[in-house]
Design a protein around this motif. Structure first.
Motif, short mmCIF file in Angstrom:
data_model
loop_
_atom_site.label_atom_id
_atom_site.label_comp_id
_atom_site.label_asym_id
_atom_site.label_seq_id
_atom_site.Cartn_x
_atom_site.Cartn_y
_atom_site.Cartn_z
N LYS A 170 -6.71 8.84 -0.58
CA LYS A 170 -5.90 8.18 0.45
C LYS A 170 -5.53 9.17 1.55
O LYS A 170 -5.58 8.83 2.75
N GLU A 171 -5.17 10.38 1.16
CA GLU A 171 -4.80 11.41 2.14
C GLU A 171 -5.99 11.76 3.04
O GLU A 171 -5.83 11.95 4.25
N GLU A 217 0.82 -1.20 0.00
CA GLU A 217 0.00 0.00 0.00
C GLU A 217 0.86 1.26 0.00
O GLU A 217 0.58 2.22 -0.71
N GLU A 259 1.02 4.09 -2.90
CA GLU A 259 0.78 5.50 -2.62
C GLU A 259 1.96 6.35 -3.08
O GLU A 259 1.80 7.40 -3.68
N GLN A 280 -8.43 9.79 3.87
CA GLN A 280 -8.70 8.67 4.77
C GLN A 280 -7.66 8.53 5.88
O GLN A 280 -7.93 7.91 6.91
N THR A 281 -6.48 9.12 5.68
CA THR A 281 -5.42 8.99 6.69
C THR A 281 -5.32 10.26 7.53
O THR A 281 -5.98 10.39 8.56
N THR A 282 -4.51 11.21 7.12
CA THR A 282 -4.29 12.42 7.94
C THR A 282 -5.26 13.55 7.62
O THR A 282 -5.46 14.44 8.44
#
Length: 195
Positions: free
Chosen positions: A41-42, A9, A13, A44-46
């Motif tokens: 993705k960003e 993953e 990314e 969902q994360t930070t």
């Protein structure tokens, strides 16, 4: 297995971000697709809004070889849309790229921002309503083709994405890529909703 999956993953990314920032002759639709995945993705994360804005600016600039990409935010107190960051511009330019959303709403920038309407001007020289281009814009920019992607939140102005090229008819986007640009804008709204 878990380490392998996580590593995969991370590699995916990193590859997406590298292809956005340093594209190897990728077609615009591929760059925009990679941007959609990387920004998703960003979120969902930070959900770092600064990183999301950077990914957006880098991706659209590289996809269409743009002269300028500008992100504006709406100031509720002054009721002005003000440039906050961008590519291909100076700090002085950022200060000049600002306009009121107080009534009456007349020019293209005001209409786009107040109504949440995306606008694509292919050639300002051939544009029938040249008077709809505000004086402040004509004074600081010589771009002949540009796009406006406003963001409204709770039906109120929130932000504006501005993209341009200097030569008229030089910003060839196509309907499918316009949809991808609109999808990127929707992701940014999703980021706002999560904050």
């Amino acid at each position: 297995d878990k380490t392998l999956v996580m590593g995969t993953e991370l590699n995916l990314e990193r590859t997406l971000i590298d292809e956005i920032i340093k594209p190897k002759q990728l077609p615009p639709e591929k760059i925009l697709h990679n941007a959609f995945l990387a920004i998703g993705k960003e979120i969902q994360t930070t959900n770092n809004i600064g990183e999301i804005c950077k990914l957006y600016m880098d991706s659209v600039s590289n996809a269409f070889n743009l002269e300028r990409v500008i992100i504006c935010l709406y100031d509720k107190k002054t009721r002005h849309m003000n440039a906050k960051m961008g590519l291909g511009i100076t700090d002085q330019f950022l200060q000049q790229f600002s306009f009121s959303l107080k009534p009456p709403i007349k020019n293209l920038f005001q209409v786009a921002s107040a109504k949440g309407v995306d606008i694509y001007i292919n050639d300002t020289k051939e544009y029938e309503k040249k008077t709809s281009l505000p004086a402040w814009y004509r004074q600081i920019i010589d771009a002949e083709t540009f796009m406006l992607f406003p963001i409204t939140y709770n039906k109120k102005p929130f932000a504006l994405f501005y993209l341009d090229k200097n030569k008229g008819n030089d910003l060839v986007v196509g309907q499918e890529n316009i949809k991808k640009l609109q999808a990127l804008k929707s992701l940014c709204v999703k980021s706002i909703e999560k904050r």
